[in-house]
Design a protein around this motif. Structure first.
Motif, PDB file in Angstrom:
ATOM      1  N   UNK A 192       1.033  -1.424  -0.054  1.00 29.53           N
ATOM      2  CA  UNK A 192      -0.052  -0.129  -0.337  1.00 29.53           C
ATOM      3  C   UNK A 192       1.192   1.304  -0.078  1.00 29.53           C
ATOM      4  N   UNK A 193       1.976   1.372   0.535  1.00 23.94           N
ATOM      5  CA  UNK A 193       2.566   2.882   1.431  1.00 23.94           C
ATOM      6  C   UNK A 193       3.363   2.746  -0.113  1.00 23.94           C
ATOM      7  N   UNK A 194       4.162   1.595  -0.693  1.00 24.47           N
ATOM      8  CA  UNK A 194       5.077   1.775  -1.760  1.00 24.47           C
ATOM      9  C   UNK A 194       3.846   2.274  -2.904  1.00 24.47           C
ATOM     10  N   UNK A 195       3.145   1.373  -2.926  1.00 23.59           N
ATOM     11  CA  UNK A 195       1.870   1.541  -4.454  1.00 23.59           C
ATOM     12  C   UNK A 195       1.981   3.162  -4.363  1.00 23.59           C
ATOM     13  N   UNK A 196       1.063   4.381  -2.935  1.00 26.41           N
ATOM     14  CA  UNK A 196       1.328   5.509  -3.115  1.00 26.41           C
ATOM     15  C   UNK A 196       2.592   5.912  -3.592  1.00 26.41           C
ATOM     16  N   UNK A 197       3.166   5.883  -3.462  1.00 31.84           N
ATOM     17  CA  UNK A 197       4.497   6.793  -3.818  1.00 31.84           C
ATOM     18  C   UNK A 197       4.889   6.077  -5.597  1.00 31.84           C
ATOM     19  N   UNK A 198       4.701   5.239  -5.446  1.00 37.55           N
ATOM     20  CA  UNK A 198       4.787   4.972  -7.226  1.00 37.55           C
ATOM     21  C   UNK A 198       3.925   6.024  -7.982  1.00 37.55           C
ATOM     22  N   UNK A 199       2.412   5.946  -6.864  1.00 39.81           N
ATOM     23  CA  UNK A 199       1.477   6.586  -8.394  1.00 39.81           C
ATOM     24  C   UNK A 199       2.276   7.838  -8.261  1.00 39.81           C
ATOM     25  N   UNK A 200       2.631   8.760  -7.333  1.00 37.33           N
ATOM     26  CA  UNK A 200       3.304  10.053  -7.747  1.00 37.33           C
ATOM     27  C   UNK A 200       4.485  10.112  -8.417  1.00 37.33           C
ATOM     28  N   UNK A 201       4.983   9.359  -8.764  1.00 31.70           N
ATOM     29  CA  UNK A 201       6.715   9.003  -9.737  1.00 31.70           C
ATOM     30  C   UNK A 201       5.473   8.609 -10.903  1.00 31.70           C
ATOM     31  N   UNK A 202       4.195   8.115 -10.827  1.00 31.89           N
ATOM     32  CA  UNK A 202       4.516   7.766 -12.410  1.00 31.89           C
ATOM     33  C   UNK A 202       3.071   8.825 -13.202  1.00 31.89           C
TER      34      UNK A 202
END
Lengths: 603, 92
Positions: A212-222
């Motif tokens: 969950x918390x890495x996906x939030x970070x990945x969304x911001x990057x993508x």
């Protein structure tokens, strides 16, 4: 640990705010390094390595040994952040890397993916998410197994889940391998394993909480990586900072240029590469509308039955916040999807419009062959320029591209600084990694919770269950990487298959479980078996050269599967006794948002 | 999950579910228009120009997408009102 518990949730806005600021600062730093003369390759490596290191750090900070945290992130993810995590979970290498290229070459017929992959969320919100959240399950088979009762129903759901998600995950590991190979200059076969390592670092220690918390970070990057090149191009072509409402002229211009150059097939085709033959706007060919609608339906029903998406809505605190987070998910996904056709249009204009300095169509072949980006991409056989009519001028049907590279190559095509290419590589990596994580977790959780704990060893201790879950994660990831390294399918095709598998087997059993009280175990099993078998058999038939029925090709086999599933589920249910009082009460309780969950936590 | 147990009697339960179901059907009907009907007629719609775009193209790449986002927020807003009417609020 202290960073993540309680404390973390109270400061979540600040934490991700600082993270976003830090990432923007990193981009600026890379831009400065580029100006100072640091090599393009080094910048690409720094982008990919830096972002993966951040995800791994988040994964390590979120490690856990609690069942509730491992399977459903402790059910305390706020709606907006769950929306972002779902968006990253959802937007895969196919959305980020392949979709705009598909639209570039396929025109109207590929826009069905855009409509399907957004409209599906209406089905998720209307038919599934709030009710499954109320149920309190850990996995999708958990719902099927409890609502219909019995290990056979649960096992069938596990089988469909594994077939759909595994098809999907190999495509994602393939995508991470492609990006890693190009950015880090390693062979594709090594890149695949490198990608897998990054994926496992995010999910292994902390399960759903870490993902969950890495996906939030990945969304911001993508999302930053997707929007920046489009905004940049739009600005330099004179369509303003937000191109979405003003690129109508570009669309018209392309229609004119298509007429001027002519959309002819290549004199001599090249394997794996395409020339532009489809008009950008109009439906063409037999069954064009029918094909659009059937593809869109498969993608929408698939959205509403893919377990890695549905399980994201198990992580919210309440039913109401589950609904809210579906709405946020769609909004965050929408940001990318309504940009993809703009990207396809503007990139096409960059190449075609003779008034732009970047145009190559109509230029002398030698001049085109001397361009850096043409050289770079032809070296890896993803692009070719061939003067097939021998007039020394590049014609539209003499430019061969692999559709998958349109997004990755756009910054170079448009003459943007290399820092943007590095950013796009990091974005593609984030998109593929986040989806792969969600999928691997969905498979491993179904096998560890539903197959191992619920069916094989119901007395297993918590620690054992979580160790089994992690071992499965590694084993399935390795299997996926092994198959991905064989490169059997393209990215977009494999993803469409996954959606069709999921909707063939799971869509109607899930929907009717909530919406039809009378639906019983026999019907559900018949629906899953018939749908999955009919869909798979039809796929096998068309893929091996069978004549498609009504234009239903291998991307649309879900239509056949879903029809078989619906008919057999209804018929078998009506031929067998209604479910007992207890199950009917359970369905009633599912429909009301408050009150205790059907399944207790730690079930 | 909240601890406040609201028990609906069967008659209330029927009314609650009836309202929820009607809302869902309205939303799915609108979804059908934007997801299926409009893309089907994209060809004829293209003869109309909208903000410089051919309308059929515009609807498939943006118009329907915007409609989906609006629909889902409206649906949640209406559903929350229905839940409130029957006292089914949850503590966050």
């Amino acid at each position: 640990m202290a960073l993540i518990k309680g404390n973390f949730l109270d400061n979540i806005g600040r934490v991700y705010g600082i993270y976003t600021g830090g990432f923007l600062a990193f981009i600026v730093l890379m831009a400065i390094l580029e100006q100072l003369g640091v090599a393009a390759d080094t910048i690409g490596i720094l982008f990919v390595a830096f972002t993966i290191a951040i995800y791994a750090l988040i994964g390590w900070l979120s490690r856990t040994m609690e069942v509730d945290a491992y399977y459903v992130a402790g059910r305390q993810v706020p709606a907006v952040y769950n929306g972002m995590a779902t968006a990253a979970d959802w937007m895969s290498g196919a959305s980020f890397v392949a979709m705009a290229g598909g639209i570039y070459f396929g025109g109207y017929s590929y826009i069905a993916f855009v409509v399907g992959w957004t409209g599906g969320y209406i089905l998720v919100n209307s038919l599934m998410a709030p009710y499954l959240r109320k149920f309190g399950c850990y996995t999708v088979p958990d719902y099927i197994g409890t609502r219909f009762g019995g290990n056979l129903a649960r096992l069938m759901a596990v089988i469909v889940l594994v077939a759909a998600s595994f098809t999907y995950v190999t495509a994602q590991i393939n995508a991470t391998g492609t990006v890693a190979a190009r950015a880090l200059h390693i062979p594709f076969e090594v890149g695949v394993w490198f990608g897998l390592l990054g994926i496992l670092l995010c999910s292994m220690l902390g399960g759903m909480r870490a993902v969950t918390w890495t996906q939030v970070a990945q969304y911001i990057v993508l999302i930053i990586a997707y929007l920046v090149p489009v905004i940049w191009m739009s600005n330099s072509q004179g369509f303003g900072i937000i191109p979405h409402f003003s690129y109508g002229e570009a669309v018209q211009r392309i229609t004119e240029l298509e007429a001027e150059y002519g959309l002819l097939p290549a004199a001599e085709a090249m394997a794996g590469l395409s020339v532009l033959t489809t008009p950008a706007v109009a439906p063409v060919g037999d069954y064009a509308e029918w094909k659009f609608v059937t593809l869109a339906i498969c993608m929408m029903a698939g959205t509403a039955s893919l377990p890695h998406i549905l399980m994201r809505y198990f992580t919210t605190p309440t039913v109401r916040s589950a609904r809210k987070s579906v709405a946020w998910s769609l909004l965050f996904i929408f940001l990318l999807y309504f940009t993809a056709p703009a990207l396809a249009t503007l990139t096409k204009l960059q190449l075609l419009d003779p008034t732009l300095p970047t145009a190559i169509i109509g230029k002398p072949i030698e001049e085109v062959l001397a361009l850096d980006w043409i050289r770079n991409w032809s070296q890896v056989d993803m692009l070719a320029v061939a003067d097939q009519n021998g007039d020394g001028i590049l014609q539209l049907n003499e430019l061969f591209l692999r559709p998958d590279i349109v997004v990755l190559a756009t910054p170079e095509i448009a003459g943007l600084p290399y820092v943007i290419s590095g950013l796009v590589a990091a974005g593609g990596m984030a998109a593929a990694m986040s989806t792969a994580d969600g999928l691997l977790l969905a498979i491993a959780n179904a096998l560890s919770h539903d197959l191992y704990y619920k069916i094989i060893d119901p007395k297993a201790e918590t620690a054992t269950r979580l160790i089994v879950a992690r071992i499965l994660l590694v084993v399935i990831g390795a299997l996926g990487a092994l198959i991905a390294s064989l490169q059997l399918t393209g990215i977009l095709g494999a993803v469409a298959w996954a959606f069709c598998f999921a909707c063939s087997g799971l869509f109607f059993p899930l929907v009717l479980g909530v919406w039809w009280k009378r639906a019983n175990r026999e019907g559900a099993i018949a629906g899953m078996v018939a749908g999955f078998v009919a869909g798979t058999a039809y796929l096998y038939y068309v893929y091996n050269g069978g004549t498609p029925w009504f234009g239903l090709d291998h991307l649309r086999f879900g239509i056949v599967g879903m029809t078989a599933s619906l008919v057999s589920m209804v018929v078998v249910t009506l031929l067998t006794p209604a479910p007992d009082e207890e199950i009917q009460k359970m369905v009633d309780a599912t429909r009301v948002p408050t009150g205790p969950a059907i399944l207790s936590s730690n079930h | 999950m909240s601890g406040n147990e609201v028990k609906l009697n069967p008659e209330q339960m029927d009314r609650y579910w009836g309202k929820t179901r009607n809302l869902t059907f309205v939303i799915l009907f609108l979804w059908f228009i934007f997801a299926i009907l409009i893309p089907w007629f994209a060809g004829p719609l293209n003869s109309v120009s909208f903000m410089g775009f051919p309308l059929g193209f515009y609807m498939t790449v943006q118009g329907s997408l915007i409609a989906f986002v609006v629909l889902i927020f409206v649906q949640n807003w209406r559903q929350d009102r229905i839940d409130d009417e029957f006292g089914l609020q949850e503590e966050e």
